[in-house]
Motif scaffolding. Structure first.
Motif, PDB file in Angstrom:
ATOM      1  N   ARG A  37      -9.452   5.692  -4.122  1.00 54.89           N
ATOM      2  CA  ARG A  37      -9.538   5.741  -5.587  1.00 54.89           C
ATOM      3  C   ARG A  37     -10.948   6.108  -6.048  1.00 54.89           C
ATOM      4  O   ARG A  37     -11.140   7.098  -6.742  1.00 54.89           O
ATOM      5  CB  ARG A  37      -9.118   4.385  -6.169  1.00 54.89           C
ATOM      6  N   ASP A  38     -11.935   5.305  -5.654  1.00 57.39           N
ATOM      7  CA  ASP A  38     -13.297   5.494  -6.160  1.00 57.39           C
ATOM      8  C   ASP A  38     -14.020   6.634  -5.451  1.00 57.39           C
ATOM      9  O   ASP A  38     -14.795   7.361  -6.073  1.00 57.39           O
ATOM     10  CB  ASP A  38     -14.108   4.209  -6.005  1.00 57.39           C
ATOM     11  N   GLY A  39     -13.799   6.774  -4.146  1.00 58.10           N
ATOM     12  CA  GLY A  39     -14.468   7.820  -3.387  1.00 58.10           C
ATOM     13  C   GLY A  39     -13.823   9.184  -3.566  1.00 58.10           C
ATOM     14  O   GLY A  39     -14.474  10.146  -3.973  1.00 58.10           O
ATOM     15  N   LEU A  40     -12.526   9.279  -3.258  1.00 59.84           N
ATOM     16  CA  LEU A  40     -11.842  10.560  -3.343  1.00 59.84           C
ATOM     17  C   LEU A  40     -11.363  10.895  -4.748  1.00 59.84           C
ATOM     18  O   LEU A  40     -11.003  12.041  -5.017  1.00 59.84           O
ATOM     19  CB  LEU A  40     -10.658  10.597  -2.368  1.00 59.84           C
ATOM     20  N   GLY A  41     -11.332   9.905  -5.643  1.00 63.45           N
ATOM     21  CA  GLY A  41     -10.948  10.176  -7.028  1.00 63.45           C
ATOM     22  C   GLY A  41      -9.457  10.185  -7.294  1.00 63.45           C
ATOM     23  O   GLY A  41      -9.010  10.667  -8.331  1.00 63.45           O
ATOM     24  N   LEU A  42      -8.662   9.646  -6.368  1.00 60.87           N
ATOM     25  CA  LEU A  42      -7.223   9.549  -6.602  1.00 60.87           C
ATOM     26  C   LEU A  42      -6.940   8.369  -7.519  1.00 60.87           C
ATOM     27  O   LEU A  42      -7.724   7.423  -7.583  1.00 60.87           O
ATOM     28  CB  LEU A  42      -6.483   9.385  -5.269  1.00 60.87           C
ATOM     29  N   LYS A  43      -5.833   8.418  -8.225  1.00 59.54           N
ATOM     30  CA  LYS A  43      -5.485   7.312  -9.120  1.00 59.54           C
ATOM     31  C   LYS A  43      -4.253   6.577  -8.599  1.00 59.54           C
ATOM     32  O   LYS A  43      -3.330   7.188  -8.054  1.00 59.54           O
ATOM     33  CB  LYS A  43      -5.265   7.804 -10.548  1.00 59.54           C
ATOM     34  N   VAL A  44      -4.280   5.264  -8.747  1.00 62.95           N
ATOM     35  CA  VAL A  44      -3.141   4.446  -8.316  1.00 62.95           C
ATOM     36  C   VAL A  44      -1.992   4.695  -9.287  1.00 62.95           C
ATOM     37  O   VAL A  44      -2.135   4.506 -10.489  1.00 62.95           O
ATOM     38  CB  VAL A  44      -3.511   2.947  -8.266  1.00 62.95           C
ATOM     39  N   GLU A  45      -0.865   5.126  -8.746  1.00 63.72           N
ATOM     40  CA  GLU A  45       0.307   5.432  -9.564  1.00 63.72           C
ATOM     41  C   GLU A  45       1.426   4.421  -9.404  1.00 63.72           C
ATOM     42  O   GLU A  45       2.227   4.240 -10.301  1.00 63.72           O
ATOM     43  CB  GLU A  45       0.833   6.834  -9.236  1.00 63.72           C
ATOM     44  N   ASN A  46       1.496   3.774  -8.231  1.00 61.97           N
ATOM     45  CA  ASN A  46       2.575   2.828  -7.986  1.00 61.97           C
ATOM     46  C   ASN A  46       2.116   1.831  -6.930  1.00 61.97           C
ATOM     47  O   ASN A  46       1.384   2.188  -6.020  1.00 61.97           O
ATOM     48  CB  ASN A  46       3.817   3.578  -7.495  1.00 61.97           C
ATOM     49  N   ASP A  47       2.560   0.600  -7.077  1.00 54.90           N
ATOM     50  CA  ASP A  47       2.198  -0.468  -6.138  1.00 54.90           C
ATOM     51  C   ASP A  47       3.453  -1.303  -5.932  1.00 54.90           C
ATOM     52  O   ASP A  47       3.878  -2.022  -6.837  1.00 54.90           O
ATOM     53  CB  ASP A  47       1.057  -1.297  -6.727  1.00 54.90           C
ATOM     54  N   VAL A  48       4.057  -1.169  -4.768  1.00 60.38           N
ATOM     55  CA  VAL A  48       5.344  -1.810  -4.506  1.00 60.38           C
ATOM     56  C   VAL A  48       5.221  -2.758  -3.320  1.00 60.38           C
ATOM     57  O   VAL A  48       4.747  -2.369  -2.257  1.00 60.38           O
ATOM     58  CB  VAL A  48       6.429  -0.749  -4.199  1.00 60.38           C
ATOM     59  N   ALA A  49       5.665  -3.991  -3.532  1.00 58.21           N
ATOM     60  CA  ALA A  49       5.676  -4.981  -2.453  1.00 58.21           C
ATOM     61  C   ALA A  49       7.118  -5.297  -2.087  1.00 58.21           C
ATOM     62  O   ALA A  49       8.002  -5.304  -2.939  1.00 58.21           O
ATOM     63  CB  ALA A  49       4.949  -6.246  -2.892  1.00 58.21           C
ATOM     64  N   SER A  50       7.315  -5.548  -0.794  1.00 56.71           N
ATOM     65  CA  SER A  50       8.610  -5.992  -0.302  1.00 56.71           C
ATOM     66  C   SER A  50       8.313  -7.001   0.795  1.00 56.71           C
ATOM     67  O   SER A  50       7.873  -6.629   1.883  1.00 56.71           O
ATOM     68  CB  SER A  50       9.423  -4.812   0.251  1.00 56.71           C
TER      69      SER A  50
END
Length: 135
Positions: free
Chosen positions: A23-36
């Motif tokens: 996220r911070d280094g490569l600049g990608l954004k968190v779009e989904n966070d799924v737990a199971s």
């Protein structure tokens, strides 16, 4: 007929530890966070490539114990396939990734075969290369 890549998975030891690198280094954004249960899948994306998700998950997420153990062993050895990204600002991205504390494998250089690129290891030891896109 047409086809496009929808998701690419990167196995990490600890999803929470990996997120700042991506996220911070490569600049990608968190779009989904799924737990199971005890497992988790976090999807990151980029505005420059809508529809493509980079999914971070642990070695045992969605796998049998034996398969998860085998993936964990390969991850520990640092021999899982590398992932290659591209950017229009290699030097700027390099400095952002360096600020995350990532292990630097190669500072930005012009390669004899063409691209200007650099290389890192993410917190789990995965090799990540980044190429400069031609403007």
């Amino acid at each position: 007929m047409d086809i496009s890549l929808n998701y690419s998975h990167i196995t990490v030891n600890d999803v929470d530890e990996a997120i700042p690198f991506y996220r911070d280094g490569l600049g990608l954004k968190v779009e989904n966070d799924v737990a199971s249960g005890e497992h988790r899948w976090v999807t990151l994306g980029s505005d420059t490539q809508p529809g493509l998700g980079i999914v971070l998950s642990g070695p045992h997420a969605g796998r049998s114990e034996a398969d998860g153990n085998a993936i964990q062993e390969l991850l520990t050895k640092g021999v899982l396939p590398m992932t290659v990204f591209s950017t229009s600002d290699l030097d700027g991205l390099f400095e952002r990734v360096r600020a995350t504390g990532a292990e630097i494998l190669q500072e930005p250089i012009d390669q004899p075969w063409g691209p200007r690129d650099c290389a890192f290891r993410d917190p789990s030891g995965n090799m990540i290369r980044v190429n400069q896109r031609a403007n």
